[in-house]
Each structure stands twice: as C-alpha cells, then as structure tokens.
Design a protein around this motif. Structure first.
Motif, PDB file in Angstrom:
ATOM      1  N   VAL A  10      18.671 -33.354   1.449  1.00  0.00           N
ATOM      2  CA  VAL A  10      17.330 -32.789   1.359  1.00  0.00           C
ATOM      3  C   VAL A  10      17.239 -31.894   0.124  1.00  0.00           C
ATOM      4  N   ARG A  11      16.112 -31.919  -0.542  1.00  0.00           N
ATOM      5  CA  ARG A  11      15.945 -31.059  -1.711  1.00  0.00           C
ATOM      6  C   ARG A  11      16.029 -29.584  -1.312  1.00  0.00           C
ATOM      7  N   ILE A  12      16.789 -28.826  -2.085  1.00  0.00           N
ATOM      8  CA  ILE A  12      16.918 -27.390  -1.853  1.00  0.00           C
ATOM      9  C   ILE A  12      16.652 -26.650  -3.151  1.00  0.00           C
ATOM     10  N   GLY A  13      16.460 -25.348  -3.061  1.00  0.00           N
ATOM     11  CA  GLY A  13      16.151 -24.537  -4.228  1.00  0.00           C
ATOM     12  C   GLY A  13      17.345 -23.744  -4.720  1.00  0.00           C
ATOM     13  N   SER A  14      17.096 -22.935  -5.733  1.00  0.00           N
ATOM     14  CA  SER A  14      18.162 -22.146  -6.354  1.00  0.00           C
ATOM     15  C   SER A  14      18.808 -21.179  -5.377  1.00  0.00           C
ATOM     16  N   ASP A  15      18.031 -20.670  -4.422  1.00  0.00           N
ATOM     17  CA  ASP A  15      18.602 -19.712  -3.481  1.00  0.00           C
ATOM     18  C   ASP A  15      19.741 -20.324  -2.679  1.00  0.00           C
ATOM     19  N   VAL A  16      19.577 -21.590  -2.259  1.00  0.00           N
ATOM     20  CA  VAL A  16      20.624 -22.254  -1.474  1.00  0.00           C
ATOM     21  C   VAL A  16      21.797 -22.657  -2.363  1.00  0.00           C
ATOM     22  N   TYR A  17      21.520 -23.159  -3.563  1.00  0.00           N
ATOM     23  CA  TYR A  17      22.614 -23.526  -4.469  1.00  0.00           C
ATOM     24  C   TYR A  17      23.457 -22.304  -4.830  1.00  0.00           C
ATOM     25  N   PHE A  18      22.810 -21.178  -5.086  1.00  0.00           N
ATOM     26  CA  PHE A  18      23.559 -19.958  -5.394  1.00  0.00           C
ATOM     27  C   PHE A  18      24.424 -19.550  -4.201  1.00  0.00           C
ATOM     28  N   GLU A  19      23.876 -19.703  -3.003  1.00  0.00           N
ATOM     29  CA  GLU A  19      24.631 -19.357  -1.806  1.00  0.00           C
ATOM     30  C   GLU A  19      25.851 -20.267  -1.642  1.00  0.00           C
TER      31      GLU A  19
ATOM     32  N   LYS B 163       2.877 -18.320  -4.213  1.00  0.00           N
ATOM     33  CA  LYS B 163       3.284 -19.249  -3.161  1.00  0.00           C
ATOM     34  C   LYS B 163       4.801 -19.354  -3.027  1.00  0.00           C
ATOM     35  N   THR B 164       5.504 -19.436  -4.155  1.00  0.00           N
ATOM     36  CA  THR B 164       6.947 -19.680  -4.135  1.00  0.00           C
ATOM     37  C   THR B 164       7.790 -18.413  -4.227  1.00  0.00           C
ATOM     38  N   LYS B 165       7.162 -17.311  -4.652  1.00  0.00           N
ATOM     39  CA  LYS B 165       7.895 -16.057  -4.904  1.00  0.00           C
ATOM     40  C   LYS B 165       8.906 -16.220  -6.039  1.00  0.00           C
ATOM     41  N   LEU B 166       8.658 -17.213  -6.896  1.00  0.00           N
ATOM     42  CA  LEU B 166       9.484 -17.428  -8.078  1.00  0.00           C
ATOM     43  C   LEU B 166       8.696 -17.059  -9.325  1.00  0.00           C
TER      44      LEU B 166
ATOM     45  N   CYS C  36      19.879 -22.679 -12.477  1.00  0.00           N
ATOM     46  CA  CYS C  36      19.453 -23.637 -11.448  1.00  0.00           C
ATOM     47  C   CYS C  36      17.936 -23.758 -11.438  1.00  0.00           C
ATOM     48  N   MET C  37      17.447 -24.989 -11.435  1.00  0.00           N
ATOM     49  CA  MET C  37      16.013 -25.246 -11.452  1.00  0.00           C
ATOM     50  C   MET C  37      15.447 -25.298 -10.034  1.00  0.00           C
ATOM     51  N   ASP C  38      14.167 -24.969  -9.923  1.00  0.00           N
ATOM     52  CA  ASP C  38      13.450 -25.011  -8.649  1.00  0.00           C
ATOM     53  C   ASP C  38      12.279 -25.972  -8.763  1.00  0.00           C
ATOM     54  N   PHE C  39      12.339 -27.078  -8.007  1.00  0.00           N
ATOM     55  CA  PHE C  39      11.282 -28.082  -8.053  1.00  0.00           C
ATOM     56  C   PHE C  39       9.974 -27.551  -7.487  1.00  0.00           C
ATOM     57  N   ALA C  40      10.044 -26.540  -6.630  1.00  0.00           N
ATOM     58  CA  ALA C  40       8.844 -25.990  -6.011  1.00  0.00           C
ATOM     59  C   ALA C  40       7.911 -25.350  -7.028  1.00  0.00           C
TER      60      ALA C  40
END
Length: 284
Positions: free
Chosen positions: A54-63, A102-105, A125-129
C-alpha cells in the motif's frame, strides 16, 4: 421485536444516534483481499494475503528506516511560490494553501538526517499526497540541499521517489530540477559517497528521467509502477500493444533497469547492506 411490526411511516433516527462501522476499519487490496486496518499498519502497510504494498508517506518510511524514528528534518518550512501566477481549474496559490492544510505537509518531499542501524544517513522522501508527489522548485532545492548536507558531513544519501512527474503549475521551473538534481548527484559521486535510490509506486515522469534512476544501487518495492509516460500514453503513441506487466518493477528488473526488488520489511537491512558493501565496511 415490536419495531419489525411498526406501521407508522416517516420515522427517522438522528444521524448522531446511528450505529455505523467506523471508516478505515478494513482495507481492501486491488486483488480483492480484505485485511484489518490495524493489522495492515502492524505489517508496515503490506497486505499479508497477497503481498500488496500500500502506498505510504514519508512519515512511515522515516519510521521504518531511522533508528527509533529519531531524525532531524532539514528545511522543514520551505514552501513553493506561485511565481507564474498559474491558473487551471483553480489558482496555484490556492491549490498550495488547500493541500498544505489537508496533508499537513509543506511540499512533496521531506529530508531527514539520523541514524539507520547505528550509522548516520540522509534520506529524502517524497509524498504522493502533496499534488501527486509532483516535482517543483522546492522539491529540487530540498533534494539538492540534502545532497549538500551529505557531502559536507560525508554521509550516504538515500532517495525515496513517489511521484507523478514534474509539476505543470511551475512549467520550466519544474523541468530545471532534472538537471539541477542530476548535477548535484554527480558531485556526490565525485565525493565517493553512496547513493541508494528507492523507487516506490508510482515513480514516473521527470523523476524517473533524473534522480530516481541515477543511484549507485536502484531498488524498488514489489509491484511498483515505474516509467516515464504512462502505459496509456505509450500505447496511444506507438499504436502497439504493450508487453504484459509493462512498467512494473518486476518488468524493469528483468530488463536491467533495476538492481533489486526489496520487500518493505527488508528495506532497512538491505539498504544498509548496500551502503556497507559500497563503502567496503563491515556488514552490520
């Protein structure tokens, strides 16, 4: 059970009194597999039924990649400007404001510096959102500054791409980022520092035509869409049917465009393994 027999019409229940299933309780993968949302999160957002990532964002990749999720974010408040006063279905300035709320980015890429398996690295890390992970002036500048930090501090550089391509609202400014980031990566290579490029779903357009495919090691998550133009555009342009699995990570690996496909659970170990091998260090 008397309510089964009620005959009076027009009886309604207030919205706040209705009992409903909370949103997000279940996730259905594209293959039709259903998984509990909490279990999906515990499994790093990979469906255990079919291995769908599933697509995830930078927050999860950093974690996933940083030890104890501890890192310092560079240039965290850098934002895009509407230099061209661009308008499509809405003003670019308004679009930026809306997507930030919306994204807080702040934009489509974040840069973190921290330890991964005990050694410090720089990760962009890129964020598709954020507007489809589109590459504009801020994306290019933050990547360049991340590479500069890596060169200055003699650190490995990791790029995680997830993008729909160049940001049309910035026109030629966005296209300039292809050359800008590529030149900076050449300087990283001259400094003999490792560059690991991770392509995730999707990695397309100018991103693929520049930094996403310039790694010392190019890896991908399973099933990721990777290409320049989309399959429909390629089919319409060439007038030919495309090979099965065209532009999937597996297809690119078979044809030599990727070095490895790495499941999400193995990313931290494998990325650090490649870094150790490139730098001729003891394997952690």
């Amino acid at each position: 059970m008397a309510w089964f027999k009620r005959k009076e019409k027009g009886i309604t229940t207030a919205t706040e009194d209705k009992m409903d299933v909370p949103k997000g309780l279940w996730y259905k993968s594209p293959t039709g597999k259903i998984i509990d949302a909490d279990e999906l999160a515990r499994n790093l957002y990979v469906s255990p039924e079919d291995d769908f990532h599933v697509r995830i964002g930078s927050d999860v990749y950093f974690e996933i990649l940083f030890d104890n999720n501890e890192f310092v974010e560079l240039d965290k408040n850098m934002t895009s400007k509407d230099t061209l006063h661009f308008v499509d279905t809405k003003k670019y300035a308004d679009r930026l404001k809306d997507v930030m709320e919306k994204t807080k980015l702040k934009d489509a890429v974040r840069t973190g510096v921290g330890k991964s398996k005990g050694k410090e690295v720089v990760i962009c890390c890129m964020d598709f959102a954020f507007i489809g992970g589109s590459m504009g002036g801020v994306v290019g500048e933050k990547i360049v500054r991340g590479i500069d930090h890596a060169i200055k501090n003699q650190l490995p550089f990791i790029m995680i791409s997830k993008s729909g391509g160049a940001r049309m609202m910035e026109a030629a400014y966005s296209l300039m980022q292809l050359a800008k980031t590529s030149v900076k990566l050449a300087q990283l290579a001259e400094a003999k520092l490792p560059y690991i490029s991770l392509c995730t779903d999707p990695t397309t357009g100018g991103t693929t035509a520049s930094y996403a495919m310039l790694g010392d090691i190019n890896i991908s998550e399973p099933g990721a869409l990777i290409g320049f133009a989309g399959p429909r555009v390629v089919r319409d342009t060439t007038g030919k049917d495309l090979p099965e699995g065209f532009q999937t990570a597996e297809f690119l690996l078979e044809h030599g465009f990727l070095d490895f496909i790495t499941p999400r659970k193995e990313l931290k170990d494998k990325i650090n393994l490649y870094i150790d091998l490139i730098q001729n260090n003891n394997i952690r």
